[in-house]
Design a protein around this motif. Structure first.
Motif, PDB file in Angstrom:
ATOM      1  N   ASP A 175      -3.070   4.418  -0.506  1.00 22.49           N
ATOM      2  CA  ASP A 175      -2.139   4.826   0.551  1.00 22.49           C
ATOM      3  C   ASP A 175      -1.336   3.651   1.112  1.00 22.49           C
ATOM      4  O   ASP A 175      -0.352   3.868   1.823  1.00 22.49           O
ATOM      5  CB  ASP A 175      -2.896   5.511   1.706  1.00 22.49           C
ATOM      6  CG  ASP A 175      -3.394   6.898   1.312  1.00 22.49           C
ATOM      7  OD1 ASP A 175      -3.156   7.299   0.154  1.00 22.49           O
ATOM      8  OD2 ASP A 175      -4.017   7.577   2.142  1.00 22.49           O
ATOM      9  N   ASN A 176      -1.752   2.408   0.834  1.00 20.92           N
ATOM     10  CA  ASN A 176      -0.934   1.260   1.262  1.00 20.92           C
ATOM     11  C   ASN A 176       0.449   1.411   0.635  1.00 20.92           C
ATOM     12  O   ASN A 176       0.562   1.717  -0.557  1.00 20.92           O
ATOM     13  CB  ASN A 176      -1.504  -0.073   0.727  1.00 20.92           C
ATOM     14  CG  ASN A 176      -2.826  -0.442   1.334  1.00 20.92           C
ATOM     15  OD1 ASN A 176      -3.318   0.220   2.233  1.00 20.92           O
ATOM     16  ND2 ASN A 176      -3.415  -1.514   0.811  1.00 20.92           N
ATOM     17  N   LYS A 177       1.466   1.132   1.444  1.00 22.60           N
ATOM     18  CA  LYS A 177       2.824   1.147   0.856  1.00 22.60           C
ATOM     19  C   LYS A 177       2.906   0.086  -0.238  1.00 22.60           C
ATOM     20  O   LYS A 177       3.563   0.284  -1.256  1.00 22.60           O
ATOM     21  CB  LYS A 177       3.855   0.853   1.939  1.00 22.60           C
ATOM     22  CG  LYS A 177       4.083   2.027   2.874  1.00 22.60           C
ATOM     23  CD  LYS A 177       5.241   1.738   3.812  1.00 22.60           C
ATOM     24  CE  LYS A 177       5.290   2.796   4.888  1.00 22.60           C
ATOM     25  NZ  LYS A 177       5.678   2.275   6.197  1.00 22.60           N
ATOM     26  N   THR A 178       2.243  -1.056   0.018  1.00 29.33           N
ATOM     27  CA  THR A 178       2.298  -2.136  -0.975  1.00 29.33           C
ATOM     28  C   THR A 178       1.495  -1.790  -2.236  1.00 29.33           C
ATOM     29  O   THR A 178       1.451  -2.597  -3.162  1.00 29.33           O
ATOM     30  CB  THR A 178       1.763  -3.455  -0.393  1.00 29.33           C
ATOM     31  OG1 THR A 178       0.496  -3.200   0.220  1.00 29.33           O
ATOM     32  CG2 THR A 178       2.723  -4.055   0.607  1.00 29.33           C
ATOM     33  N   LYS A 179       0.849  -0.621  -2.251  1.00 28.19           N
ATOM     34  CA  LYS A 179       0.176  -0.180  -3.473  1.00 28.19           C
ATOM     35  C   LYS A 179       1.029   0.880  -4.173  1.00 28.19           C
ATOM     36  O   LYS A 179       1.686   0.609  -5.167  1.00 28.19           O
ATOM     37  CB  LYS A 179      -1.232   0.346  -3.147  1.00 28.19           C
ATOM     38  CG  LYS A 179      -2.192   0.340  -4.338  1.00 28.19           C
ATOM     39  CD  LYS A 179      -1.919   1.401  -5.330  1.00 28.19           C
ATOM     40  CE  LYS A 179      -2.875   1.506  -6.479  1.00 28.19           C
ATOM     41  NZ  LYS A 179      -2.572   2.636  -7.340  1.00 28.19           N
ATOM     42  N   HIS A 180       1.101   2.087  -3.609  1.00 30.67           N
ATOM     43  CA  HIS A 180       1.702   3.165  -4.415  1.00 30.67           C
ATOM     44  C   HIS A 180       3.211   3.016  -4.638  1.00 30.67           C
ATOM     45  O   HIS A 180       3.736   3.505  -5.616  1.00 30.67           O
ATOM     46  CB  HIS A 180       1.358   4.551  -3.865  1.00 30.67           C
ATOM     47  CG  HIS A 180       1.929   4.858  -2.525  1.00 30.67           C
ATOM     48  ND1 HIS A 180       1.276   4.568  -1.357  1.00 30.67           N
ATOM     49  CD2 HIS A 180       3.092   5.431  -2.163  1.00 30.67           C
ATOM     50  CE1 HIS A 180       2.029   4.946  -0.335  1.00 30.67           C
ATOM     51  NE2 HIS A 180       3.126   5.477  -0.792  1.00 30.67           N
ATOM     52  N   LEU A 181       3.900   2.302  -3.721  1.00 33.84           N
ATOM     53  CA  LEU A 181       5.350   2.135  -3.929  1.00 33.84           C
ATOM     54  C   LEU A 181       5.663   1.058  -4.971  1.00 33.84           C
ATOM     55  O   LEU A 181       6.801   0.907  -5.389  1.00 33.84           O
ATOM     56  CB  LEU A 181       6.050   1.766  -2.611  1.00 33.84           C
ATOM     57  CG  LEU A 181       6.028   2.828  -1.511  1.00 33.84           C
ATOM     58  CD1 LEU A 181       6.763   2.333  -0.269  1.00 33.84           C
ATOM     59  CD2 LEU A 181       6.655   4.141  -1.994  1.00 33.84           C
ATOM     60  N   PHE A 182       4.642   0.325  -5.391  1.00 28.46           N
ATOM     61  CA  PHE A 182       4.869  -0.786  -6.334  1.00 28.46           C
ATOM     62  C   PHE A 182       4.035  -0.605  -7.611  1.00 28.46           C
ATOM     63  O   PHE A 182       4.578  -0.475  -8.694  1.00 28.46           O
ATOM     64  CB  PHE A 182       4.556  -2.126  -5.646  1.00 28.46           C
ATOM     65  CG  PHE A 182       5.496  -2.379  -4.497  1.00 28.46           C
ATOM     66  CD1 PHE A 182       6.688  -3.056  -4.701  1.00 28.46           C
ATOM     67  CD2 PHE A 182       5.218  -1.896  -3.229  1.00 28.46           C
ATOM     68  CE1 PHE A 182       7.583  -3.259  -3.657  1.00 28.46           C
ATOM     69  CE2 PHE A 182       6.108  -2.097  -2.175  1.00 28.46           C
ATOM     70  CZ  PHE A 182       7.291  -2.778  -2.385  1.00 28.46           C
ATOM     71  N   ASP A 183       2.715  -0.568  -7.450  1.00 24.81           N
ATOM     72  CA  ASP A 183       1.810  -0.421  -8.603  1.00 24.81           C
ATOM     73  C   ASP A 183       2.121   0.877  -9.348  1.00 24.81           C
ATOM     74  O   ASP A 183       2.423   0.880 -10.546  1.00 24.81           O
ATOM     75  CB  ASP A 183       0.369  -0.455  -8.050  1.00 24.81           C
ATOM     76  CG  ASP A 183      -0.717  -0.054  -9.012  1.00 24.81           C
ATOM     77  OD1 ASP A 183      -0.565   0.962  -9.691  1.00 24.81           O
ATOM     78  OD2 ASP A 183      -1.759  -0.730  -9.062  1.00 24.81           O
TER      79      ASP A 183
END
Ligand code: NAD
Length: 416
Positions: A175-183
């Motif tokens: 749910d981190n933006k830095t996870k699903h929006l990138f990875d």
């Protein structure tokens, strides 16, 4: 030292892979430096089920730098990089993972990690947490917190919590933006194409790609397939995601209509039988199938086997099925398992640095607090810290709001 790896002699190559990954994982190395000083995991035993790749190896080293003892297994029978597993085993990590392990070995290794009696878990897909809650309940009392990496695992964890079955706090790193929006987007986008290329070496230009599922991953896959000259059709069931796909310039239609048109089908739905048994007969002779969703249930591979007259391994990670009726040929990449990890190396290190900063900081956050059982997301400021670390690692500077702008954004009084 207790470990199960394919060949410990591969450790030299594994160490070089880790060295190469570290070069691209500056943000995570910053977190490692902070852990080396603070030792937030002193006395903790971390049980992990994550794809055993070079990037995961860098995460393991980061946790160890913070004082943790670590036991790790893979979260998919095809995704382990055997050289990395060997390198970690040599460094004293309890590693239980082999590329191509059987289903029995997969569960044996999950249980080996649980034998380590963890005080915290890091999971990807929730198989470790499920095993713990169904067969190893005696160990639950020692677990303080868990983290979950992927969309499918978070969906399963939320279902567990809803039923009141989840017995400890799980932080949804996905749910981190830095996870699903990138990875999910850039990582799955690029590495899925990489996996299909390594399995098939086909020319993308001029081919018709059918991307089933237009979530974080599907958006990335569709964009990259288009970028390489493919004509992309998107199949969705969610009206908002379908509308986004349409406005992003893709052709949107139901699966039945796309079946006779597609040269390559890619599933990224997190759902079962997104390509069902009934679909294969309507596909073109020579259609290629690949899945990049977490589990191997998205393409009905069992159904394909039942309908087939013969099957042979044609190339590394490419199976040819000949259907009984009409002798049509269908090609399946990486046995219907995550194609980016089965047939390639998973996401590039840079993007995993972001995801794993999330894992490392989530573990630190969860262990500092006594969280009640349930699903948690990391506070916005930690997500922003990860983004700043990554910007720094990439040498990018950004501006800041002035005091006046901050005041303006926080007030309602100033209008036209
Ligand atoms: N390959 C990788 O390395 C990798 C990386 C991250 C996530 N994942 C996995 O990929 C899957 C998708 O993740 P996401 O973050 O994109 O999820 P998401 O929820 O953002 O998107 C999934 C999309 O699929 C659609 N969908 C569901 N069932 C469908 C069906 N039968 N037909 C058509 N569309 C359907 C949904 O409406 C949704 O828009 C998950 O299993 C996730 O765990 C894989």
């Amino acid at each position: 030292m207790d470990y199960k790896v394919k060949d410990i002699k591969l450790s030299r190559e594994g160490k070089m892979q880790l060295e190469w990954a570290e070069k691209e994982m500056g943000a995570l190395l910053e977190v490692k430096k902070h852990f080396q000083k603070e030792k937030p995991f002193k006395g903790e035993r971390v049980g992990m089920a994550l794809h055993v790749t070079k990037e995961t190896g860098v995460l393991v080293r980061t946790l160890i730098a913070g004082g943790a003892k670590v036991a790790i297994t893979g979260c998919n029978p095809l995704s382990t990089q055997d050289d990395v597993a060997a390198a970690l085993a040599e460094e004293g990590v309890h590693v239980y993972a082999k590329k191509g392990e059987t289903k029995e070995e997969y569960y044996e290794y999950l249980n080996k990690v649980l034998d380590f009696n963890p005080t915290a878990t890091i999971d990807d897909g929730l198989d470790l947490v499920t095993e713990l809650h169904t067969k190893r309940t005696d160990l639950l009392k020692d677990i303080k917190v868990g983290t979950e990496e992927t969309t499918t695992g978070v969906i399963r964890a939320r279902a567990m919590a809803k039923e009141g079955a989840l017995k400890y706090a799980v932080i949804a790193v996905n749910d981190n933006k830095t996870k699903h929006l990138f990875d999910n987007y850039y990582g799955t986008g690029q590495s899925t194409i990489d996996g299909i290329l390594r399995a098939t070496n086909i020319l993308f230009a001029g081919k018709t790609f059918v991307v089933v599922g237009y979530g974080s991953c599907g958006k990335g896959v569709a964009l990259r397939a288009k970028g390489m000259g493919g004509n992309v059709i998107v199949v969705e069931v969610n009206p908002i995601a379908a509308l986004q796909a349409k406005m992003d310039g893709f052709i949107v239609m139901p699966l039945e209509h796309a079946l006779p048109l597609g040269d390559v089908f890619i599933t990224v739905t997190g759902n079962k039988h997104a390509i069902p048994k009934t679909a294969f007969r309507s596909m073109k002779d020579g259609a290629i199938l690949a899945n990049s969703g977490h589990f191997d249930v998205e393409i009905d591979v069992k159904g394909l086997e039942q309908m087939s007259y013969s099957k042979r391994r044609l190339r590394w990670q490419l199976d040819e099925y000949t259907l009984r009726r009409g002798k049509k040929k269908i090609y399946l990449c990486a046995e219907g398992r995550l194609v980016n990890l089965g047939a390639a190396e998973g996401h590039p290190s840079t993007v995993m640095s972001l995801s794993f900063c999330g894992q490392a900081l989530a573990l630190e956050y969860g262990l500092k607090r006594k969280l009640e059982p349930g699903i948690y997301t990391l506070p916005e400021h930690i997500d922003e810290r990860i983004a700043r670390l990554q910007l720094k690692a990439m040498g990018v500077k950004i501006g800041a709001l002035t005091k006046e702008q901050e005041r303006y954004l926080n007030s309602w009084k100033e209008g036209t």
